[in-house]
Design an enzyme around this catalytic site. Structure first.
Site, PDB file in Angstrom:
ATOM      1  N   ASN A   1       0.806  -1.235   0.000  1.00 28.76           N
ATOM      2  CA  ASN A   1       0.000   0.000   0.000  1.00 28.76           C
ATOM      3  C   ASN A   1       0.842   1.290   0.000  1.00 28.76           C
ATOM      4  OD1 ASN A   1       0.746  -0.356   2.655  1.00 28.76           O
ATOM      5  ND2 ASN A   1      -1.203   0.317   3.499  1.00 28.76           N
TER       6      ASN A   1
ATOM      7  N   PRO B   1       9.831  -7.198  -0.746  1.00 30.21           N
ATOM      8  CA  PRO B   1       8.636  -6.377  -0.963  1.00 30.21           C
ATOM      9  C   PRO B   1       7.419  -7.247  -1.212  1.00 30.21           C
ATOM     10  CG  PRO B   1       9.964  -6.502  -2.969  1.00 30.21           C
ATOM     11  CD  PRO B   1      10.694  -7.311  -1.929  1.00 30.21           C
ATOM     12  N   ALA B   2       6.239  -6.621  -1.236  1.00 29.17           N
ATOM     13  CA  ALA B   2       5.007  -7.366  -1.529  1.00 29.17           C
ATOM     14  C   ALA B   2       5.035  -7.844  -2.969  1.00 29.17           C
ATOM     15  CB  ALA B   2       3.808  -6.452  -1.303  1.00 29.17           C
TER      16      ALA B   2
ATOM     17  N   SER C   1      -0.118  -7.253   7.831  1.00 30.45           N
ATOM     18  CA  SER C   1      -1.275  -7.623   8.647  1.00 30.45           C
ATOM     19  C   SER C   1      -0.843  -8.236   9.981  1.00 30.45           C
ATOM     20  CB  SER C   1      -2.148  -8.612   7.878  1.00 30.45           C
ATOM     21  OG  SER C   1      -1.402  -9.793   7.635  1.00 30.45           O
ATOM     22  N   THR C   2      -1.718  -8.161  10.950  1.00 28.91           N
ATOM     23  CA  THR C   2      -1.433  -8.743  12.263  1.00 28.91           C
ATOM     24  C   THR C   2      -1.265 -10.253  12.141  1.00 28.91           C
ATOM     25  OG1 THR C   2      -2.590  -6.954  13.386  1.00 28.91           O
ATOM     26  CG2 THR C   2      -2.361  -9.008  14.608  1.00 28.91           C
TER      27      THR C   2
ATOM     28  N   GLU D   1       4.919  -3.471  12.501  1.00 28.13           N
ATOM     29  CA  GLU D   1       3.915  -2.439  12.222  1.00 28.13           C
ATOM     30  C   GLU D   1       2.722  -3.163  11.619  1.00 28.13           C
ATOM     31  OE1 GLU D   1       4.011   0.649  12.983  1.00 28.13           O
ATOM     32  OE2 GLU D   1       6.097   0.953  13.512  1.00 28.13           O
TER      33      GLU D   1
ATOM     34  N   CYS E   1      -3.070   1.625   6.943  1.00 29.68           N
ATOM     35  CA  CYS E   1      -3.270   1.048   8.281  1.00 29.68           C
ATOM     36  C   CYS E   1      -3.808   2.090   9.260  1.00 29.68           C
ATOM     37  CB  CYS E   1      -1.950   0.495   8.786  1.00 29.68           C
ATOM     38  SG  CYS E   1      -0.664   1.724   8.688  1.00 29.68           S
TER      39      CYS E   1
ATOM     40  N   SER F   1       0.875  11.375   9.934  1.00 29.23           N
ATOM     41  CA  SER F   1       2.194  10.731   9.767  1.00 29.23           C
ATOM     42  C   SER F   1       3.217  11.685   9.165  1.00 29.23           C
ATOM     43  CB  SER F   1       2.080   9.531   8.824  1.00 29.23           C
ATOM     44  OG  SER F   1       1.000   8.737   9.180  1.00 29.23           O
TER      45      SER F   1
ATOM     46  N   GLU G   1       8.618   3.622  14.335  1.00 32.46           N
ATOM     47  CA  GLU G   1       9.401   4.000  13.152  1.00 32.46           C
ATOM     48  C   GLU G   1       9.372   5.506  12.981  1.00 32.46           C
ATOM     49  OE1 GLU G   1       7.865   1.550   9.925  1.00 32.46           O
ATOM     50  OE2 GLU G   1       9.391   0.073  10.422  1.00 32.46           O
TER      51      GLU G   1
HETATM   52  P1  NAP Z   1       0.207  -9.006   4.497  1.00 33.56           P
HETATM   53  O1  NAP Z   1      -0.600 -10.000   3.753  1.00 33.56           O
HETATM   54  O2  NAP Z   1       0.587  -9.315   5.872  1.00 33.56           O
HETATM   55  O3  NAP Z   1       1.482  -8.746   3.561  1.00 33.56           O
HETATM   56  C1  NAP Z   1       2.507  -7.856   3.922  1.00 33.56           C
HETATM   57  C2  NAP Z   1       3.852  -8.419   3.467  1.00 33.56           C
HETATM   58  O4  NAP Z   1       4.070  -9.660   4.132  1.00 33.56           O
HETATM   59  C3  NAP Z   1       3.941  -8.717   1.972  1.00 33.56           C
HETATM   60  O5  NAP Z   1       5.259  -8.532   1.542  1.00 33.56           O
HETATM   61  C4  NAP Z   1       3.590 -10.190   1.919  1.00 33.56           C
HETATM   62  O6  NAP Z   1       4.076 -10.845   0.774  1.00 33.56           O
HETATM   63  C5  NAP Z   1       4.301 -10.673   3.152  1.00 33.56           C
HETATM   64  N1  NAP Z   1       3.818 -11.942   3.686  1.00 33.56           N
HETATM   65  C6  NAP Z   1       2.568 -12.449   3.687  1.00 33.56           C
HETATM   66  N2  NAP Z   1       2.551 -13.656   4.292  1.00 33.56           N
HETATM   67  C7  NAP Z   1       3.838 -13.910   4.675  1.00 33.56           C
HETATM   68  C8  NAP Z   1       4.489 -14.999   5.349  1.00 33.56           C
HETATM   69  N3  NAP Z   1       3.823 -16.079   5.762  1.00 33.56           N
HETATM   70  N4  NAP Z   1       5.819 -14.909   5.563  1.00 33.56           N
HETATM   71  C9  NAP Z   1       6.525 -13.825   5.157  1.00 33.56           C
HETATM   72  N5  NAP Z   1       5.968 -12.770   4.516  1.00 33.56           N
HETATM   73  C10 NAP Z   1       4.636 -12.818   4.285  1.00 33.56           C
HETATM   74  O7  NAP Z   1      -0.487  -7.599   4.543  1.00 33.56           O
HETATM   75  P2  NAP Z   1      -1.431  -6.952   3.454  1.00 33.56           P
HETATM   76  O8  NAP Z   1      -2.796  -7.449   3.703  1.00 33.56           O
HETATM   77  O9  NAP Z   1      -0.882  -7.079   2.093  1.00 33.56           O
HETATM   78  O10 NAP Z   1      -1.292  -5.417   3.878  1.00 33.56           O
HETATM   79  C11 NAP Z   1      -2.257  -4.753   4.560  1.00 33.56           C
HETATM   80  C12 NAP Z   1      -2.068  -4.878   6.067  1.00 33.56           C
HETATM   81  O11 NAP Z   1      -0.887  -4.191   6.429  1.00 33.56           O
HETATM   82  C13 NAP Z   1      -3.183  -4.209   6.835  1.00 33.56           C
HETATM   83  O12 NAP Z   1      -3.551  -4.983   7.932  1.00 33.56           O
HETATM   84  C14 NAP Z   1      -2.570  -2.911   7.273  1.00 33.56           C
HETATM   85  O13 NAP Z   1      -3.168  -2.344   8.417  1.00 33.56           O
HETATM   86  C15 NAP Z   1      -1.163  -3.316   7.500  1.00 33.56           C
HETATM   87  N6  NAP Z   1      -0.264  -2.160   7.423  1.00 33.56           N
HETATM   88  C16 NAP Z   1       0.287  -1.711   8.570  1.00 33.56           C
HETATM   89  C17 NAP Z   1       1.100  -0.587   8.550  1.00 33.56           C
HETATM   90  C18 NAP Z   1       1.729  -0.059   9.803  1.00 33.56           C
HETATM   91  O14 NAP Z   1       2.660   0.749   9.699  1.00 33.56           O
HETATM   92  N7  NAP Z   1       1.298  -0.449  10.991  1.00 33.56           N
HETATM   93  C19 NAP Z   1       1.352   0.072   7.341  1.00 33.56           C
HETATM   94  C20 NAP Z   1       0.770  -0.426   6.177  1.00 33.56           C
HETATM   95  C21 NAP Z   1      -0.037  -1.550   6.246  1.00 33.56           C
HETATM   96  P3  NAP Z   1       3.097 -11.138  -0.483  1.00 33.56           P
HETATM   97  O15 NAP Z   1       2.747  -9.837  -1.075  1.00 33.56           O
HETATM   98  O16 NAP Z   1       3.936 -11.978  -1.381  1.00 33.56           O
HETATM   99  O17 NAP Z   1       1.901 -11.864   0.065  1.00 33.56           O
END
Ligand code: NAP
Length: 405
Positions: A75, A99-100, A155-156, A176, A210, A368, A385
């Site tokens: 994002n 990266p994603a 994600s959490t 985060e 987020c 932010s 951060e």
């Molecule tokens: P996500 O599914 O957790 O993915 C984030 C990153 O983790 C991506 O690079 C993803 O790779 C990787 N990933 C997923 N499963 C993994 C695993 N088992 N092992 C290692 N890496 C793994 O999160 P999202 O749904 O794309 O992003 C949105 C979430 O991020 C929301 O919950 C949002 O609130 C949170 N977020 C938090 C912040 C903050 O600063 N607190 C900032 C931005 C977003 P792939 O793309 O290859 O799946």
């Protein structure tokens, strides 16, 4: 350099659909972390502690933690990397960025810029991978003894998996994670300011940040006026479309799954008595475009008030007392950002202190920036951060005792 900034913004829009103007804003935000931490690198001070024994001198040194593995979401494909990498490099660490899957190009483009800037080879490393490989790559990064630090934004649910992996070698971790931000509008609020803040906080990046507001809590005396003005602002100021079109404020959601989640939350809310004030369905442009949506008559029993929607849905809960609003706001297992609008100074202090979040916006919907500590409490994560605190995540404290003097 300006050329690079423009190119990076275009890459972001092409990768995740974010309107070009927002992508340009992200590049400025992204660069601000590099600048900030380049300056912070000069201030990694140690300490000299007065010793309790006459023949001793006590020093504290700060040293880099070592190799940092950095896993980032789609994002903010540039800023989520620089917010970590800036701090890591300033502390003296090398990094491996995963990266994603949806946005590898921004990470690779930063690699090219690192080369151009003279960062030595092997200091900034990128490992893009397909989604099928993500779990395996994540496991290697979190378990390899050569890696000393994991910094993750996402994600959490994923954060918990990485924490378990990291436990095996007791790595330093920064997490985060997801949010569920409340946005409270008290009777004393300036409604026009609250509406402007609501619009910015909810619909930035089509609701996919987020710290985006996930639930609005509006006090009964101001409720109808706020809803009416908010709906008008949504209809007038938000334009769904192609991110490269200058008029567009709302790009597509990242994928079909994200659209389905918004639909699910709306369907569930409406089935339990919520009313659609505006929006409510997929946009006529099709694919992943969704109408900015406003719901009223929302209750805490509805899914959209219990979990992160991560999309352009604004559910409004009506409340009567401050205590009720704070209780609803805090009834979440996460606590990243929270916002409220009030012009009562005593209430401002009370509520700012009571909200169980890491960041509070008081009469402000966008909070932010590089100099401010970003991070959450509860299941929103660990560590901070940006700011003067961000660099500590990549530093070890070493105590050195000189004896026999
Ligand atoms: P996500 O599914 O957790 O993915 C984030 C990153 O983790 C991506 O690079 C993803 O790779 C990787 N990933 C997923 N499963 C993994 C695993 N088992 N092992 C290692 N890496 C793994 O999160 P999202 O749904 O794309 O992003 C949105 C979430 O991020 C929301 O919950 C949002 O609130 C949170 N977020 C938090 C912040 C903050 O600063 N607190 C900032 C931005 C977003 P792939 O793309 O290859 O799946």
């Amino acid at each position: 350099m300006m050329e690079n900034k423009e190119e990076l913004a275009r890459i972001i829009t092409a990768e995740n659909g974010k309107p070009l103007k927002e992508a340009q804003g992200e590049i400025t935000y992204s660069a601000s972390f590099l600048e900030w931490f380049a300056e912070e690198a000069r201030r990694i001070y140690g300490d000299v502690i007065p010793a309790s024994a006459k023949d001793r001198r006590v020093l504290v040194l700060k040293q880099p933690v070592g190799v940092a593995a950095i896993i980032t979401p789609w994002n903010f494909p540039s800023a989520m990397i620089t917010r970590k990498v800036g701090a890591a490099l300033a502390a003296g660490c090398t990094v491996v960025v995963k990266p994603a899957e949806d946005t590898p190009l921004s990470a690779l483009a930063l690699g090219e810029l690192a080369n151009q800037a003279g960062i030595p080879a092997g200091v900034y490393n990128v490992v893009p991978c397909s989604r099928q490989q993500t779990a395996a790559v994540g496991e290697v990064l979190c378990t390899d003894p050569l890696v000393s630090k994991i910094s993750f934004t996402g994600s959490t649910a994923t954060g918990k998996i990485l924490l378990k992996h990291a436990a095996g070698t007791v790595k330093r971790v920064s997490m985060e994670l997801g949010g569920h931000a409340p946005f409270i509008v008290f009777d004393s609020a300036n409604v026009d300011r609250a509406v402007a803040g609501a619009l910015a906080s909810k619909y930035r990046n089509s609701g996919q940040t987020c710290v985006c507001t996930n639930r609005f809590l509006v006090q009964k005396g101001i409720h109808d006026e706020f809803v009416e003005k908010f709906a008008k602002a949504i209809d007038k100021e938000l334009h769904v479309g192609n991110g490269f079109d200058a008029k567009t404020t709302q790009g597509p959601l990242i994928n079909e799954k994200a659209v389905e989640k918004v639909e699910k939350h709306i369907k569930d809310a409406v089935s339990q008595g919520a009313s659609i004030v505006t929006g409510g369905k997929r946009h006529s442009l099709g694919k992943n475009f969704f109408e900015p949506t406003l719901l009223t008559n929302v209750t805490t029993k509805m899914l959209c008030t219990q979990e992160e929607t991560f999309g352009p849905l604004a559910p409004v809960i009506r409340f009567e007392t401050e205590a009720e609003a704070v209780a609803i706001a805090n009834a979440a297992n996460v606590g990243l950002a929270g916002y409220f609008y009030s012009q009562d100074p005593a209430q401002i202090w009370r509520v700012a202190e009571q909200l169980e979040v890491g960041m509070v916006g008081v009469n402000e919907g966008i909070i932010s920036s590089a100099e401010c500590p970003f991070g959450g409490v509860k299941e929103s994560g660990l560590g901070r951060e940006g700011s003067k605190y961000g660099i500590d995540e990549y530093l070890e404290i070493k105590y050195v005792c000189f004896g026999g003097l």
